[in-house]
Each structure stands twice: as structure tokens, then as C-alpha cells.
Design a protein around this motif. Structure first.
Motif, PDB file in Angstrom:
ATOM      1  N   PHE A  15      13.991  23.417  17.870  1.00 13.85           N
ATOM      2  CA  PHE A  15      13.761  24.854  18.067  1.00 13.85           C
ATOM      3  C   PHE A  15      12.570  25.328  17.241  1.00 13.85           C
ATOM      4  CE2 PHE A  15      14.403  29.228  16.620  1.00 13.85           C
ATOM      5  CZ  PHE A  15      14.420  29.893  17.841  1.00 13.85           C
ATOM      6  N   GLY A  16      12.548  24.898  15.973  1.00 12.14           N
ATOM      7  CA  GLY A  16      11.434  25.286  15.106  1.00 12.14           C
ATOM      8  C   GLY A  16      10.113  24.747  15.613  1.00 12.14           C
ATOM      9  N   GLY A  17      10.111  23.483  16.066  1.00 10.89           N
ATOM     10  CA  GLY A  17       8.891  22.911  16.617  1.00 10.89           C
ATOM     11  C   GLY A  17       8.430  23.642  17.859  1.00 10.89           C
ATOM     12  N   GLY A  18       9.373  23.995  18.723  1.00 14.52           N
ATOM     13  CA  GLY A  18       9.020  24.738  19.934  1.00 14.52           C
ATOM     14  C   GLY A  18       8.443  26.102  19.612  1.00 14.52           C
ATOM     15  N   LEU A  19       9.006  26.764  18.601  1.00 12.67           N
ATOM     16  CA  LEU A  19       8.498  28.078  18.194  1.00 12.67           C
ATOM     17  C   LEU A  19       7.074  27.971  17.655  1.00 12.67           C
ATOM     18  CD1 LEU A  19       9.136  31.076  17.807  1.00 12.67           C
ATOM     19  CD2 LEU A  19      10.033  30.516  15.536  1.00 12.67           C
ATOM     20  N   VAL A  20       6.821  26.925  16.861  1.00 15.40           N
ATOM     21  CA  VAL A  20       5.476  26.715  16.317  1.00 15.40           C
ATOM     22  C   VAL A  20       4.480  26.440  17.447  1.00 15.40           C
ATOM     23  CG1 VAL A  20       4.052  25.190  14.902  1.00 15.40           C
ATOM     24  CG2 VAL A  20       6.276  25.927  14.059  1.00 15.40           C
ATOM     25  N   VAL A  21       4.878  25.631  18.433  1.00 12.75           N
ATOM     26  CA  VAL A  21       4.003  25.342  19.571  1.00 12.75           C
ATOM     27  C   VAL A  21       3.688  26.627  20.333  1.00 12.75           C
ATOM     28  CG1 VAL A  21       3.899  24.212  21.836  1.00 12.75           C
ATOM     29  CG2 VAL A  21       4.712  22.939  19.833  1.00 12.75           C
ATOM     30  N   LEU A 273      -0.311  23.622  16.525  1.00 13.31           N
ATOM     31  CA  LEU A 273       0.166  22.855  17.676  1.00 13.31           C
ATOM     32  C   LEU A 273       0.511  21.430  17.268  1.00 13.31           C
ATOM     33  CD1 LEU A 273       0.717  22.582  20.700  1.00 13.31           C
ATOM     34  CD2 LEU A 273      -1.723  22.109  21.038  1.00 13.31           C
ATOM     35  N   PHE A 274      -0.348  20.810  16.448  1.00  9.29           N
ATOM     36  CA  PHE A 274      -0.106  19.439  15.990  1.00  9.29           C
ATOM     37  C   PHE A 274       1.224  19.339  15.247  1.00  9.29           C
ATOM     38  CE2 PHE A 274      -0.409  16.469  12.393  1.00  9.29           C
ATOM     39  CZ  PHE A 274      -0.481  15.266  13.087  1.00  9.29           C
ATOM     40  N   PHE A 275       1.442  20.229  14.279  1.00  8.46           N
ATOM     41  CA  PHE A 275       2.674  20.164  13.500  1.00  8.46           C
ATOM     42  C   PHE A 275       3.909  20.494  14.347  1.00  8.46           C
ATOM     43  CE2 PHE A 275      -0.371  20.834   9.970  1.00  8.46           C
ATOM     44  CZ  PHE A 275      -0.040  19.723   9.223  1.00  8.46           C
ATOM     45  N   GLY A 276       3.749  21.419  15.305  1.00  9.24           N
ATOM     46  CA  GLY A 276       4.864  21.730  16.186  1.00  9.24           C
ATOM     47  C   GLY A 276       5.237  20.553  17.063  1.00  9.24           C
ATOM     48  N   LEU A 277       4.235  19.854  17.590  1.00 11.07           N
ATOM     49  CA  LEU A 277       4.500  18.680  18.430  1.00 11.07           C
ATOM     50  C   LEU A 277       5.134  17.548  17.626  1.00 11.07           C
ATOM     51  CD1 LEU A 277       1.243  18.603  20.601  1.00 11.07           C
ATOM     52  CD2 LEU A 277       3.558  19.191  21.360  1.00 11.07           C
ATOM     53  N   VAL A 278       4.696  17.387  16.379  1.00 15.71           N
ATOM     54  CA  VAL A 278       5.309  16.358  15.531  1.00 15.71           C
ATOM     55  C   VAL A 278       6.802  16.633  15.366  1.00 15.71           C
ATOM     56  CG1 VAL A 278       5.422  15.432  13.181  1.00 15.71           C
ATOM     57  CG2 VAL A 278       3.207  15.728  14.298  1.00 15.71           C
ATOM     58  N   SER A 279       7.165  17.900  15.162  1.00 18.49           N
ATOM     59  CA  SER A 279       8.581  18.261  15.026  1.00 18.49           C
ATOM     60  C   SER A 279       9.348  18.027  16.320  1.00 18.49           C
ATOM     61  CB  SER A 279       8.711  19.729  14.605  1.00 18.49           C
ATOM     62  OG  SER A 279       8.161  19.948  13.331  1.00 18.49           O
ATOM     63  N   LEU A 280       8.702  18.361  17.434  1.00 19.62           N
ATOM     64  CA  LEU A 280       9.377  18.185  18.727  1.00 19.62           C
ATOM     65  C   LEU A 280       9.579  16.717  19.079  1.00 19.62           C
ATOM     66  CD1 LEU A 280       7.688  20.888  21.016  1.00 19.62           C
ATOM     67  CD2 LEU A 280      10.071  20.817  20.281  1.00 19.62           C
ATOM     68  N   LEU A 281       8.581  15.895  18.762  1.00 18.61           N
ATOM     69  CA  LEU A 281       8.629  14.486  19.162  1.00 18.61           C
ATOM     70  C   LEU A 281       9.320  13.587  18.144  1.00 18.61           C
ATOM     71  CD1 LEU A 281       5.008  14.072  20.611  1.00 18.61           C
ATOM     72  CD2 LEU A 281       7.142  14.417  21.874  1.00 18.61           C
ATOM     73  N   VAL A 304      -0.170  10.099  16.818  1.00 15.65           N
ATOM     74  CA  VAL A 304      -1.291   9.885  17.733  1.00 15.65           C
ATOM     75  C   VAL A 304      -1.172  10.792  18.959  1.00 15.65           C
ATOM     76  CG1 VAL A 304      -2.388   8.226  19.285  1.00 15.65           C
ATOM     77  CG2 VAL A 304      -1.743   7.531  16.968  1.00 15.65           C
ATOM     78  N   VAL A 305       0.025  10.836  19.553  1.00 11.91           N
ATOM     79  CA  VAL A 305       0.238  11.672  20.738  1.00 11.91           C
ATOM     80  C   VAL A 305       0.038  13.145  20.401  1.00 11.91           C
ATOM     81  CG1 VAL A 305       1.951  12.464  22.418  1.00 11.91           C
ATOM     82  CG2 VAL A 305       1.748  10.017  21.878  1.00 11.91           C
ATOM     83  N   SER A 306       0.576  13.577  19.270  1.00 14.23           N
ATOM     84  CA  SER A 306       0.463  14.986  18.864  1.00 14.23           C
ATOM     85  C   SER A 306      -0.991  15.361  18.622  1.00 14.23           C
ATOM     86  CB  SER A 306       1.288  15.232  17.601  1.00 14.23           C
ATOM     87  OG  SER A 306       2.658  14.963  17.826  1.00 14.23           O
ATOM     88  N   ALA A 307      -1.727  14.482  17.921  1.00 14.15           N
ATOM     89  CA  ALA A 307      -3.131  14.757  17.631  1.00 14.15           C
ATOM     90  C   ALA A 307      -3.965  14.774  18.910  1.00 14.15           C
ATOM     91  CB  ALA A 307      -3.677  13.722  16.658  1.00 14.15           C
ATOM     92  N   GLY A 308      -3.737  13.810  19.782  1.00  9.24           N
ATOM     93  CA  GLY A 308      -4.500  13.740  21.019  1.00  9.24           C
ATOM     94  C   GLY A 308      -4.280  14.948  21.906  1.00  9.24           C
ATOM     95  N   PHE A 309      -3.029  15.351  22.055  1.00 12.81           N
ATOM     96  CA  PHE A 309      -2.732  16.506  22.900  1.00 12.81           C
ATOM     97  C   PHE A 309      -3.297  17.783  22.283  1.00 12.81           C
ATOM     98  CE2 PHE A 309       0.026  19.899  24.557  1.00 12.81           C
ATOM     99  CZ  PHE A 309      -0.128  19.681  25.922  1.00 12.81           C
ATOM    100  N   SER A 310      -3.237  17.905  20.955  1.00 13.93           N
ATOM    101  CA  SER A 310      -3.758  19.098  20.285  1.00 13.93           C
ATOM    102  C   SER A 310      -5.261  19.228  20.492  1.00 13.93           C
ATOM    103  CB  SER A 310      -3.433  19.047  18.785  1.00 13.93           C
ATOM    104  OG  SER A 310      -2.045  19.032  18.564  1.00 13.93           O
ATOM    105  N   VAL A 311      -5.984  18.113  20.361  1.00 14.88           N
ATOM    106  CA  VAL A 311      -7.429  18.135  20.578  1.00 14.88           C
ATOM    107  C   VAL A 311      -7.746  18.494  22.021  1.00 14.88           C
ATOM    108  CG1 VAL A 311      -9.510  16.711  20.637  1.00 14.88           C
ATOM    109  CG2 VAL A 311      -7.925  16.510  18.721  1.00 14.88           C
ATOM    110  N   PHE A 312      -6.990  17.936  22.963  1.00 16.86           N
ATOM    111  CA  PHE A 312      -7.201  18.239  24.386  1.00 16.86           C
ATOM    112  C   PHE A 312      -7.008  19.731  24.662  1.00 16.86           C
ATOM    113  CE2 PHE A 312      -5.225  18.978  28.545  1.00 16.86           C
ATOM    114  CZ  PHE A 312      -6.240  18.538  29.388  1.00 16.86           C
ATOM    115  N   VAL A 313      -5.952  20.321  24.112  1.00 20.81           N
ATOM    116  CA  VAL A 313      -5.682  21.744  24.341  1.00 20.81           C
ATOM    117  C   VAL A 313      -6.773  22.603  23.709  1.00 20.81           C
ATOM    118  CG1 VAL A 313      -4.086  23.633  23.832  1.00 20.81           C
ATOM    119  CG2 VAL A 313      -3.201  21.408  24.574  1.00 20.81           C
ATOM    120  N   MET A 314      -7.232  22.235  22.493  1.00 20.53           N
ATOM    121  CA  MET A 314      -8.309  22.986  21.859  1.00 20.53           C
ATOM    122  C   MET A 314      -9.573  22.962  22.697  1.00 20.53           C
ATOM    123  SD  MET A 314      -7.861  21.938  17.838  1.00 20.53           S
ATOM    124  CE  MET A 314      -9.457  22.650  17.429  1.00 20.53           C
TER     125      MET A 314
END
Length: 324
Positions: A15-21, A273-281, A304-314
Motif C-alpha cells: 500500500f505504501g509503495g503504491g501510494l508513493v508511485v 517512483l524508484f523507491f515506490g516500485l522497490v517497495s511494490l516489487l 534493476v527493474v525499478s530503475a529501468g522503469f523509472s528512467v523510462f517514465v521520466m
């Protein structure tokens, strides 16, 4: 019971990760949706604004959008215990102390403790294990001082000073200090708790300053009256730039600050986004395996997945900003 608690912790983490995302997407959207002041919006305002002479306030300009260039001046000089009186309109002191800090384990394990430079006083009584992690009382407090009287041409400049939010770091030199032999490291005054030492020790304090200096400024705003120019809550557009600027230079400065603000918000959103994805995954780390494309699995795969997706979204938001 253990499994129930474990499931509850995972749910809270998700939940916390989703909120951060979610918050990160809002932040990046605001960075590219031109909600900050842009060159276009200020240009439109500038086309309607009239130039005024700050040395000759005119009551017939009250309620009109004006561009006013003038000098912010004061006969007062600001100082504190360490700094000699100087030509500052605002003097803001930041104070850090080398002290214990507690980091709680998100998985419910024992907290960890480490000493470092932190703003304000860390309350060691609130630590899970205060024994052995006692912080001394911070003897120097942060504070912000402002001159009581300031002029902007013939206007009272107090409201102008009150609406300047961006201060500049003060470059410290021995000549500025009341005690010229005081230690300065990385533009910060160092106060050793025990009076000696090279490496930081518990209770050491370091002090830095930000200031608003006297000098020329240009203001675009709705003139409140011929005495103060601005009210406590200015109407419509309010932009303050350093220097006696032409309209073109004024707009270039606003555009530059707008771009810097948008870029900062975009990077901050990407970090969230990176930290939120890390929590979610994190709960899926045992199943994440990027082989054979990359020899990465487990927790490293989550990063790796969190960082890659964050860069793509940015990058996607950056492109969207250019298209608007």
C-alpha cells in the motif's frame, strides 16, 4: 499469528509503495504540465503590464499590473554570535550537529544506530535503545533574521522582502567572522564540542548561512497601493528577479527558473517512483529472474527493474513536456 502479521506487513508495504508511485506520477505530471510560471504566461502578463518608476509611486496605478525596477535598501545590518554585521536584508542560519540517529528496520528487525550530521536536535529518548546513543543538547539554534525597515525606491520594501523565497548561500571568509580564527570547512563554521579534533565527534556543530542581499531587483505584480506596492497576499502574477532588468532579460530569467524548477520536480518524481516500485516489487524478489537477458535475479533484479522503469517514465514525461 506469525503468518497473519507477516501478511499484514506485506500489505502495508504494498500500500505504501503504491501510494508513493501515485505521488511520483502526480509530481512528474505537474513538472511538465506547465503549472509553474512559464515564459508564455509571463509574456502575456508583461504585454499588459506598465513600467513604473519606484522613486515616484502613483496612486492611479493601484490595481494595475506593473513592472517595477528599484533598489532594496536598509540602514540596518544583520549579525549573530559568529557573523559580523553585514548588508543583508535576510540572514538565515542553518545548524547541524554530529549526533546519533536511529534507523528502523522495515522488516521488524532491530533498529540500527549511526552518527552523522543532522539538522536540529535528535531526541534520543525516543530511540528504542537510548542507552549508549545519548545526544548532547544542541547549544546553537537555527534562526532567520530580517531587517525591520527596508525601502524599494519610495515604496516600503518589507512585503517585497517577505515574498522572496530563494536565498543565496553566504560565502564564509575569516573577514566576515567575529572570531577570524574560527574553523571553516566546506563553507561551514565548525564548533568542536571538546575544542579540538580533526574528525567529527559527537556534539560537534557546523553552521552555514543563506542571505538576501541589498541591491537591485525587478518586480512584476499588481500594485496594491502607492506605499507598500505589495500586500501580504499579492493578487495575480508575482515574479521577483534580481537586477534592474529589461523586459527581455526579465522573461529570460523567469524561463530559466521555470525550467530549473520543472527539471528538479521531474527528477524528484523519478526518485519517488524508484523507491515506490522497490517497495511494490520487494515481495516478488524471489520470483524475479532476468536471465538469460541479464545475469540478475532476486533483490538485484528488483532494483534493476525499478530503475529501468523509472528512467523510462521520466523520459516519457520529458517528451510529453516538449510536445505541449
Amino acid at each position: 499469528m506469525v503468518s497473519i502479521l507477516g501478511g499484514s506487513k506485506k500489505a502495508i508495504g504494498v500500500f505504501g509503495g503504491g501510494l508513493v508511485v501515485f505521488c511520483s506520477f502526480l509530481l512528474m505530471w505537474s513538472a511538465v504540465s506547465k503549472e509553474v510560471v512559464t515564459e508564455d504566461t509571463v509574456s502575456q502578463a508583461a504585454a499588459k503590464a506598465i513600467d513604473i518608476d519606484t522613486s515616484k509611486p502613483d496612486p492611479t496605478d493601484n490595481g494595475k499590473l506593473v513592472v517595477a525596477a528599484g533598489e532594496l535598501q536598509s540602514f540596518e545590518r544583520l549579525e549573530d554570535e559568529y557573523l559580523k554585521p553585514g548588508p543583508y536584508l535576510v540572514l538565515s542560519r542553518r545548524v547541524e550537529m554530529f549526533q546519533w540517529s536511529e534507523t528502523l528496520d522495515r522488516e521488524g528487525g532491530a533498529p540500527t544506530y549511526a552518527m552523522g550530521w543532522y539538522d536540529g536536535q535528535k531526541d534520543f529518548f525516543s530511540f528504542a535503545t537510548p542507552e549508549g546513543h545519548e545526544n548532547p543538547l544542541m547549544q546553537v539554534k537555527p534562526e532567520t533574521r530580517k531587517v525591520s525597515q527596508v525601502s524599494f525606491g519610495r515604496f516600503d520594501g518589507a512585503q517585497v522582502v517577505g515574498h522572496v523565497t530563494k536565498l543565496r548561500p553566504l560565502a564564509l571568509t575569516p573577514e566576515l567572522l567575529k572570531e577570524p580564527t574560527q574553523e571553516i570547512v566546506d563553507n561551514k563554521i565548525i564548533i568542536r564540542r571538546n575544542g579540538v579534533g580533526i574528525s567529527p565527534a559527537l556534539g560537534d556543530i557546523r553552521i552555514s548561512y543563506e542571505v538576501l542581499s541589498r541591491g537591485p531587483y525587478t518586480v512584476m505584480a499588481v500594485q496594491e497601493d502607492e506605499r507598500s506596492l505589495l500586500s501580504a497576499s499579492p493578487r495575480s502574477v508575482l515574479v521577483i528577479q534580481e537586477g534592474l532588468l529589461t523586459t527581455d532579460d526579465f522573461l529570460k530569467g523567469v524561463k530559466r527558473e521555470s525550467d530549473e524548477s520543472s527539471q528538479g520536480a521531474l527528477f524528484m518524481g523519478g526518485g519517488l517512483l524508484f523507491f515506490g516500485l522497490v517497495s511494490l516489487l520487494a515481495p516478488l524478489r524471489s520470483k524475479l529472474d532476468l536471465r538469460p537477458h541479464m545475469n540478475v535475479q532476486g533483490s538485484l533484479a528488483v532494483l534493476v527493474v525499478s530503475a529501468g522503469f523509472s528512467v523510462f517514465v521520466m523520459l516519457a514525461f520529458t517528451i510529453l513536456g516538449f510536445l505541449q
